[in-house]
Motif scaffolding. Structure first.
Motif, mmCIF file in Angstrom:
data_model
loop_
_atom_site.group_PDB
_atom_site.id
_atom_site.type_symbol
_atom_site.label_atom_id
_atom_site.label_comp_id
_atom_site.label_asym_id
_atom_site.label_seq_id
_atom_site.Cartn_x
_atom_site.Cartn_y
_atom_site.Cartn_z
ATOM 1 N N LEU A 1 0.683 -1.191 -0.002
ATOM 2 C CA LEU A 1 0.051 0.045 0.124
ATOM 3 C C LEU A 1 0.877 1.345 -0.084
ATOM 4 O O LEU A 1 1.853 1.434 0.905
ATOM 5 N N LEU A 2 0.335 2.294 -0.881
ATOM 6 C CA LEU A 2 1.049 3.575 -0.759
ATOM 7 C C LEU A 2 0.033 4.281 0.020
ATOM 8 O O LEU A 2 -1.101 4.344 -0.319
ATOM 9 N N VAL A 3 0.530 5.515 0.885
ATOM 10 C CA VAL A 3 -0.393 6.396 1.400
ATOM 11 C C VAL A 3 0.057 7.736 1.025
ATOM 12 O O VAL A 3 1.202 8.143 1.269
ATOM 13 N N ALA A 4 -0.851 8.628 0.296
ATOM 14 C CA ALA A 4 -0.362 9.946 0.103
ATOM 15 C C ALA A 4 -1.478 10.924 0.820
ATOM 16 O O ALA A 4 -2.488 10.728 0.586
ATOM 17 N N GLY B 1 1.066 9.905 8.677
ATOM 18 C CA GLY B 1 1.678 8.904 9.707
ATOM 19 C C GLY B 1 0.853 8.047 10.368
ATOM 20 O O GLY B 1 0.895 6.692 10.562
ATOM 21 N N ALA B 2 -0.485 8.677 10.789
ATOM 22 C CA ALA B 2 -1.464 7.974 11.785
ATOM 23 C C ALA B 2 -2.267 6.877 10.776
ATOM 24 O O ALA B 2 -2.195 5.589 11.325
ATOM 25 N N LEU B 3 -2.456 7.115 9.342
ATOM 26 C CA LEU B 3 -3.104 6.211 8.800
ATOM 27 C C LEU B 3 -1.974 5.002 8.207
ATOM 28 O O LEU B 3 -2.457 3.868 8.321
ATOM 29 N N SER B 4 -0.824 5.682 8.186
ATOM 30 C CA SER B 4 0.208 4.483 7.611
ATOM 31 C C SER B 4 0.413 3.472 8.868
ATOM 32 O O SER B 4 0.384 2.250 8.836
ATOM 33 N N ALA B 5 0.509 4.091 10.299
ATOM 34 C CA ALA B 5 0.715 3.309 11.415
ATOM 35 C C ALA B 5 -0.445 2.155 11.735
ATOM 36 O O ALA B 5 -0.447 1.203 12.072
ATOM 37 N N LEU B 6 -1.827 3.002 11.511
ATOM 38 C CA LEU B 6 -3.091 1.991 11.876
ATOM 39 C C LEU B 6 -3.053 1.056 10.750
ATOM 40 O O LEU B 6 -3.497 -0.295 11.257
ATOM 41 N N LEU B 7 -2.996 1.196 9.323
ATOM 42 C CA LEU B 7 -3.236 0.426 8.474
ATOM 43 C C LEU B 7 -1.806 -0.702 8.401
ATOM 44 O O LEU B 7 -2.006 -1.972 8.026
ATOM 45 N N GLY B 8 -0.747 -0.300 8.960
ATOM 46 C CA GLY B 8 0.323 -1.260 9.087
ATOM 47 C C GLY B 8 0.142 -2.427 10.157
ATOM 48 O O GLY B 8 0.807 -3.321 10.210
ATOM 49 N N LEU B 9 -0.668 -2.120 11.091
ATOM 50 C CA LEU B 9 -1.230 -3.383 11.935
ATOM 51 C C LEU B 9 -1.959 -4.372 11.307
ATOM 52 O O LEU B 9 -1.897 -5.284 12.074
ATOM 53 N N GLU B 10 -2.588 -4.037 10.265
ATOM 54 C CA GLU B 10 -3.156 -5.245 9.610
ATOM 55 C C GLU B 10 -2.445 -6.155 9.239
ATOM 56 O O GLU B 10 -1.378 -5.874 8.569
ATOM 57 N N VAL C 1 4.260 0.451 1.973
ATOM 58 C CA VAL C 1 5.217 0.287 1.427
ATOM 59 C C VAL C 1 5.992 1.656 1.025
ATOM 60 O O VAL C 1 7.189 1.950 0.592
ATOM 61 N N ALA C 2 5.119 2.860 0.803
ATOM 62 C CA ALA C 2 5.571 4.101 0.358
ATOM 63 C C ALA C 2 4.706 5.171 0.910
ATOM 64 O O ALA C 2 3.291 4.853 1.122
ATOM 65 N N GLU C 3 5.119 6.535 1.111
ATOM 66 C CA GLU C 3 4.070 7.385 1.617
ATOM 67 C C GLU C 3 4.547 8.668 0.513
ATOM 68 O O GLU C 3 5.532 8.611 0.002
ATOM 69 N N ALA C 4 3.672 9.663 0.378
ATOM 70 C CA ALA C 4 3.775 10.550 -0.476
ATOM 71 C C ALA C 4 3.228 12.020 0.139
ATOM 72 O O ALA C 4 1.754 11.755 0.703
ATOM 73 N N GLY C 5 3.528 13.082 0.199
ATOM 74 C CA GLY C 5 2.902 14.272 0.698
ATOM 75 C C GLY C 5 2.431 15.183 -0.244
ATOM 76 O O GLY C 5 1.958 16.237 -0.182
ATOM 77 N N ARG C 6 2.696 14.712 -1.814
ATOM 78 C CA ARG C 6 2.493 15.713 -2.858
ATOM 79 C C ARG C 6 1.806 14.860 -3.942
ATOM 80 O O ARG C 6 2.112 13.474 -4.026
ATOM 81 N N GLY C 7 0.829 15.091 -4.429
ATOM 82 C CA GLY C 7 0.096 14.644 -5.635
ATOM 83 C C GLY C 7 1.090 14.243 -6.824
ATOM 84 O O GLY C 7 1.029 13.140 -7.428
ATOM 85 N N ASP C 8 1.993 15.182 -7.036
ATOM 86 C CA ASP C 8 3.129 14.799 -8.222
ATOM 87 C C ASP C 8 4.435 14.020 -7.724
ATOM 88 O O ASP C 8 4.936 13.615 -8.542
ATOM 89 N N GLU C 9 4.136 13.216 -6.435
ATOM 90 C CA GLU C 9 5.268 12.330 -6.058
ATOM 91 C C GLU C 9 4.373 11.143 -6.101
ATOM 92 O O GLU C 9 5.263 9.937 -5.950
#
Length: 200
Positions: free
Chosen positions: A3-6, A14-23, A29-37
């Motif tokens: 899963l990528l979280v943007a 960070g909260a979404l990634s941590a929560l979903l990572g518990l599943e 596997v990746a995070e992005a803070g901008r749409g163009d990333e």
């Protein structure tokens, strides 16, 4: 699943990634803070599902969904947003998103929505889906939408004409039509109405 979280808000991301990572079956596997990333991050991490916010710098989540679906058709997209506007839902589906849910969805339901999207199902917030059907399509043409979007940022008619490569008279006509179709008092009000409906 990979899963990528943007999301442009680092705390939310960070909260979404941590929560979903518990599943047990979800790996962030990746995070992005901008749409163009989004496309680059998804490709580098070989993401199977991308969870995108709408309001992001660079390009918004709907445009990022379209780019990602074109670049990586195997990667499914789910939009998770604070802005539950019917027009956004319709635009997201047209951009290739398989899911659209609001951020106040409980974590267990969000994880389930991601699993369903990964399996190839479509997952839509039921309230928004009903509102979207009742509202219908945006009444604005593509050019009226472009002109109104630029007017929203405070651009003058001359500025908008230059950016859209149109005459000032044509821009005035597009803005006038957009004001009439939205029922706005002026172009700023028309832009506000269009944005609240998810047409911009």
């Amino acid at each position: 699943m990979r899963l990528l979280v943007a999301d442009d808000q680092a705390l939310v991301r960070g909260a979404l990634s941590a929560l979903l990572g518990l599943e047990p079956d979800i790996e962030v596997v990746a995070e992005a803070g901008r749409g163009d990333e989004v496309v680059g991050a998804a490709q580098a991490a070989d993401a199977q599902v991308a969870m995108l916010d709408i309001e992001m710098p660079g390009i918004d989540g709907i445009a990022a969904a379209a780019e990602l679906r074109a670049a990586m058709p195997s990667c499914r997209v789910i939009i998770v947003t604070t802005f539950g506007r019917p027009g956004y839902l319709k635009r997201a589906i047209q951009a290739g998103a398989s899911g659209f849910v609001v951020k106040d969805t409980p974590a267990t339901q969000l994880a389930d929505a991601i699993r369903r999207v990964h399996r190839g199902e479509r997952v839509l917030d039921p309230t928004l889906a009903a509102e979207s059907l009742a509202q219908g399509d945006s009444p604005l043409t593509e050019r009226e939408t472009d002109a109104l979007a630029l007017a929203r940022t405070g651009g003058s008619v001359a500025d908008i004409a230059r950016m859209l490569h149109l005459s000032e008279g044509t821009v005035r006509n597009h803005l006038s039509a957009a004001i009439g179709k939205t029922g706005g008092r002026n172009r700023a009000d028309a832009a506000r109405i269009a944005e609240s409906n998810g047409w911009l």
